[in-house]
Design a protein around this motif. Structure first.
Motif, PDB file in Angstrom:
ATOM      1  N   SER A 172       0.811  -1.227   0.000  1.00  0.00           N
ATOM      2  CA  SER A 172       0.000   0.000   0.000  1.00  0.00           C
ATOM      3  C   SER A 172       0.843   1.275   0.000  1.00  0.00           C
ATOM      4  O   SER A 172       0.365   2.335  -0.394  1.00  0.00           O
ATOM      5  CB  SER A 172      -0.923   0.026   1.216  1.00  0.00           C
ATOM      6  N   GLY A 173       2.087   1.199   0.483  1.00  0.00           N
ATOM      7  CA  GLY A 173       2.922   2.388   0.596  1.00  0.00           C
ATOM      8  C   GLY A 173       2.667   3.187   1.864  1.00  0.00           C
ATOM      9  O   GLY A 173       3.251   4.244   2.058  1.00  0.00           O
ATOM     10  N   GLU A 174       1.834   2.673   2.750  1.00  0.00           N
ATOM     11  CA  GLU A 174       1.527   3.372   3.997  1.00  0.00           C
ATOM     12  C   GLU A 174       2.710   3.293   4.956  1.00  0.00           C
ATOM     13  O   GLU A 174       3.280   2.225   5.172  1.00  0.00           O
ATOM     14  CB  GLU A 174       0.301   2.735   4.658  1.00  0.00           C
ATOM     15  N   VAL A 175       3.086   4.456   5.520  1.00  0.00           N
ATOM     16  CA  VAL A 175       4.114   4.473   6.555  1.00  0.00           C
ATOM     17  C   VAL A 175       3.475   3.899   7.807  1.00  0.00           C
ATOM     18  O   VAL A 175       2.443   4.369   8.277  1.00  0.00           O
ATOM     19  CB  VAL A 175       4.653   5.896   6.809  1.00  0.00           C
ATOM     20  N   LEU A 176       4.099   2.847   8.352  1.00  0.00           N
ATOM     21  CA  LEU A 176       3.534   2.142   9.503  1.00  0.00           C
ATOM     22  C   LEU A 176       4.004   2.725  10.827  1.00  0.00           C
ATOM     23  O   LEU A 176       3.226   2.889  11.759  1.00  0.00           O
ATOM     24  CB  LEU A 176       3.904   0.660   9.427  1.00  0.00           C
ATOM     25  N   GLY A 177       5.293   3.009  10.947  1.00  0.00           N
ATOM     26  CA  GLY A 177       5.833   3.518  12.194  1.00  0.00           C
ATOM     27  C   GLY A 177       7.251   4.006  12.012  1.00  0.00           C
ATOM     28  O   GLY A 177       7.877   3.755  10.979  1.00  0.00           O
ATOM     29  N   CYS A 178       7.764   4.714  13.021  1.00  0.00           N
ATOM     30  CA  CYS A 178       9.142   5.176  12.958  1.00  0.00           C
ATOM     31  C   CYS A 178       9.694   5.351  14.367  1.00  0.00           C
ATOM     32  O   CYS A 178       8.939   5.414  15.338  1.00  0.00           O
ATOM     33  CB  CYS A 178       9.273   6.464  12.156  1.00  0.00           C
ATOM     34  N   VAL A 179      11.016   5.386  14.446  1.00  0.00           N
ATOM     35  CA  VAL A 179      11.708   5.576  15.714  1.00  0.00           C
ATOM     36  C   VAL A 179      12.984   6.363  15.458  1.00  0.00           C
ATOM     37  O   VAL A 179      13.624   6.197  14.411  1.00  0.00           O
ATOM     38  CB  VAL A 179      12.017   4.224  16.404  1.00  0.00           C
ATOM     39  N   GLU A 180      13.332   7.236  16.396  1.00  0.00           N
ATOM     40  CA  GLU A 180      14.580   7.971  16.289  1.00  0.00           C
ATOM     41  C   GLU A 180      15.739   7.050  16.629  1.00  0.00           C
ATOM     42  O   GLU A 180      15.672   6.283  17.592  1.00  0.00           O
ATOM     43  CB  GLU A 180      14.561   9.164  17.249  1.00  0.00           C
ATOM     44  N   THR A 181      16.795   7.103  15.814  1.00  0.00           N
ATOM     45  CA  THR A 181      17.995   6.303  16.069  1.00  0.00           C
ATOM     46  C   THR A 181      19.092   7.269  16.509  1.00  0.00           C
ATOM     47  O   THR A 181      18.868   8.063  17.388  1.00  0.00           O
ATOM     48  CB  THR A 181      18.392   5.495  14.826  1.00  0.00           C
ATOM     49  N   GLY A 182      20.250   7.226  15.893  1.00  0.00           N
ATOM     50  CA  GLY A 182      21.311   8.187  16.141  1.00  0.00           C
ATOM     51  C   GLY A 182      21.426   9.116  14.946  1.00  0.00           C
ATOM     52  O   GLY A 182      20.678   9.004  13.981  1.00  0.00           O
ATOM     53  N   ALA A 183      22.392  10.016  14.978  1.00  0.00           N
ATOM     54  CA  ALA A 183      22.542  11.015  13.925  1.00  0.00           C
ATOM     55  C   ALA A 183      22.917  10.396  12.581  1.00  0.00           C
ATOM     56  O   ALA A 183      23.881   9.657  12.464  1.00  0.00           O
ATOM     57  CB  ALA A 183      23.581  12.052  14.335  1.00  0.00           C
ATOM     58  N   VAL A 184      22.133  10.709  11.584  1.00  0.00           N
ATOM     59  CA  VAL A 184      22.320  10.370  10.175  1.00  0.00           C
ATOM     60  C   VAL A 184      22.442   8.856   9.940  1.00  0.00           C
ATOM     61  O   VAL A 184      23.488   8.346   9.551  1.00  0.00           O
ATOM     62  CB  VAL A 184      23.519  11.145   9.568  1.00  0.00           C
ATOM     63  N   PRO A 185      21.336   8.122  10.134  1.00  0.00           N
ATOM     64  CA  PRO A 185      21.351   6.678   9.865  1.00  0.00           C
ATOM     65  C   PRO A 185      21.477   6.410   8.367  1.00  0.00           C
ATOM     66  O   PRO A 185      20.674   6.890   7.584  1.00  0.00           O
ATOM     67  CB  PRO A 185      20.000   6.205  10.412  1.00  0.00           C
ATOM     68  N   ARG A 186      22.498   5.631   8.002  1.00  0.00           N
ATOM     69  CA  ARG A 186      22.760   5.400   6.577  1.00  0.00           C
ATOM     70  C   ARG A 186      22.755   3.940   6.165  1.00  0.00           C
ATOM     71  O   ARG A 186      22.721   3.653   4.975  1.00  0.00           O
ATOM     72  CB  ARG A 186      24.106   6.004   6.205  1.00  0.00           C
ATOM     73  N   GLY A 187      22.821   3.012   7.090  1.00  0.00           N
ATOM     74  CA  GLY A 187      22.877   1.607   6.705  1.00  0.00           C
ATOM     75  C   GLY A 187      21.958   0.769   7.565  1.00  0.00           C
ATOM     76  O   GLY A 187      21.707   1.103   8.721  1.00  0.00           O
ATOM     77  N   ILE A 188      21.431  -0.321   6.978  1.00  0.00           N
ATOM     78  CA  ILE A 188      20.550  -1.243   7.697  1.00  0.00           C
ATOM     79  C   ILE A 188      20.970  -2.676   7.400  1.00  0.00           C
ATOM     80  O   ILE A 188      21.217  -3.027   6.248  1.00  0.00           O
ATOM     81  CB  ILE A 188      19.078  -1.120   7.243  1.00  0.00           C
ATOM     82  N   ALA A 189      21.016  -3.491   8.439  1.00  0.00           N
ATOM     83  CA  ALA A 189      21.103  -4.947   8.286  1.00  0.00           C
ATOM     84  C   ALA A 189      19.833  -5.486   8.940  1.00  0.00           C
ATOM     85  O   ALA A 189      19.624  -5.311  10.141  1.00  0.00           O
ATOM     86  CB  ALA A 189      22.346  -5.498   8.968  1.00  0.00           C
ATOM     87  N   LEU A 190      18.971  -6.086   8.129  1.00  0.00           N
ATOM     88  CA  LEU A 190      17.652  -6.528   8.589  1.00  0.00           C
ATOM     89  C   LEU A 190      17.662  -8.012   8.907  1.00  0.00           C
ATOM     90  O   LEU A 190      18.184  -8.813   8.137  1.00  0.00           O
ATOM     91  CB  LEU A 190      16.616  -6.234   7.495  1.00  0.00           C
ATOM     92  N   GLU A 191      17.064  -8.375  10.042  1.00  0.00           N
ATOM     93  CA  GLU A 191      16.873  -9.769  10.427  1.00  0.00           C
ATOM     94  C   GLU A 191      15.378 -10.043  10.460  1.00  0.00           C
ATOM     95  O   GLU A 191      14.616  -9.260  11.033  1.00  0.00           O
ATOM     96  CB  GLU A 191      17.483 -10.048  11.795  1.00  0.00           C
ATOM     97  N   CYS A 192      14.963 -11.156   9.854  1.00  0.00           N
ATOM     98  CA  CYS A 192      13.551 -11.517   9.819  1.00  0.00           C
ATOM     99  C   CYS A 192      13.302 -12.761  10.657  1.00  0.00           C
ATOM    100  O   CYS A 192      14.215 -13.556  10.892  1.00  0.00           O
ATOM    101  CB  CYS A 192      13.107 -11.750   8.376  1.00  0.00           C
ATOM    102  N   ASP A 193      12.036 -12.933  11.084  1.00  0.00           N
ATOM    103  CA  ASP A 193      11.694 -14.130  11.854  1.00  0.00           C
ATOM    104  C   ASP A 193      11.455 -15.303  10.901  1.00  0.00           C
ATOM    105  O   ASP A 193      11.592 -15.154   9.678  1.00  0.00           O
ATOM    106  CB  ASP A 193      10.496 -13.865  12.773  1.00  0.00           C
ATOM    107  N   VAL A 194      11.088 -16.463  11.428  1.00  0.00           N
ATOM    108  CA  VAL A 194      10.934 -17.666  10.593  1.00  0.00           C
ATOM    109  C   VAL A 194       9.814 -17.524   9.569  1.00  0.00           C
ATOM    110  O   VAL A 194       9.831 -18.185   8.533  1.00  0.00           O
ATOM    111  CB  VAL A 194      10.717 -18.935  11.451  1.00  0.00           C
ATOM    112  N   ALA A 195       8.849 -16.634   9.827  1.00  0.00           N
ATOM    113  CA  ALA A 195       7.759 -16.403   8.874  1.00  0.00           C
ATOM    114  C   ALA A 195       8.141 -15.359   7.821  1.00  0.00           C
ATOM    115  O   ALA A 195       7.386 -15.120   6.882  1.00  0.00           O
ATOM    116  CB  ALA A 195       6.505 -15.963   9.620  1.00  0.00           C
ATOM    117  N   GLY A 196       9.318 -14.725   7.975  1.00  0.00           N
ATOM    118  CA  GLY A 196       9.773 -13.729   7.006  1.00  0.00           C
ATOM    119  C   GLY A 196       9.462 -12.295   7.378  1.00  0.00           C
ATOM    120  O   GLY A 196       9.806 -11.371   6.655  1.00  0.00           O
TER     121      GLY A 196
END
Length: 193
Positions: A111-135
């Motif tokens: 749908s393209g709907e923004v679901l949620g957000c959280v503040e991290t640290g200054a200028v987040p540039r990289g993500i390593a995503l881990e998923c559960d067994v259902a994906g």
């Protein structure tokens, strides 16, 4: 988009691109008509994600992450400079960073709907995503380039991501050089909120 940053692909070959698109029609009037940020409603860029279909010949579509001008995002909800992006293993959720707003956010991939957000640290540039067994997204490791930290974000509730840990990284920059850069006001990226 005019400023393309992160790229992710789902299992069906669909591609998502984190981008900021210059409002060139409005930006062009800064030179020809002397317009400034006031006339541009303080919105030189639109923060978006492009969705590029795999191979069916359809055109790319854009997901606007914020209301379009003349509307503005509510205070504290800006998602400036979408940068890193990942797709969950079940292809249902996008996890991305807004480097200019110091946030990680989640988006419904369909749908393209923004679901949620959280503040991290200054200028987040990289993500390593881990998923559960259902994906589904379970947690994300976020590199905060200017803060020189890595945030661990719990994504069990996609609408309410939360930072559960922050790891400080050792900065190998010589202290004299760092002090000199600070004295001259040099930073690698400005902090915009």
């Amino acid at each position: 988009g005019t400023r393309l940053y992160g790229l992710a692909r789902d299992s069906g070959g669909q591609v998502f691109i984190a981008q900021a698109d210059a409002r060139n029609d409005a930006n062009g009037r800064t030179g020809t008509e002397g317009h400034g940020l006031a006339e541009m409603e303080n919105r030189a860029f639109l923060n978006q994600i492009s969705r590029v279909p795999a191979t069916d010949g359809s055109e790319a579509t854009r997901i606007d992450l914020e209301p379009l001008p003349p509307e503005h995002p509510a205070r504290g909800e800006a998602l400036a400079t979408p940068f890193a992006i990942e797709v969950s293993a079940d292809d249902a959720t996008l996890v991305a960073t807004a480097a200019g707003s110091d946030r990680l956010f989640t988006v419904d991939a369909k749908s393209g709907e923004v679901l949620g957000c959280v503040e991290t640290g200054a200028v987040p540039r990289g993500i390593a995503l881990e998923c559960d067994v259902a994906g589904a997204p379970a947690q994300a490791w976020v590199l905060n380039a200017v803060a020189n930290t890595v945030s661990l974000v719990d994504l069990a509730d996609h609408a309410r991501p939360k930072v559960v840990d922050t790891v400080r990284l050792e900065d190998p920059t010589d202290p004299v050089l760092k002090r000199d850069m600070a004295d001259r006001g040099l930073r690698s990226v400005p902090e915009w909120k």
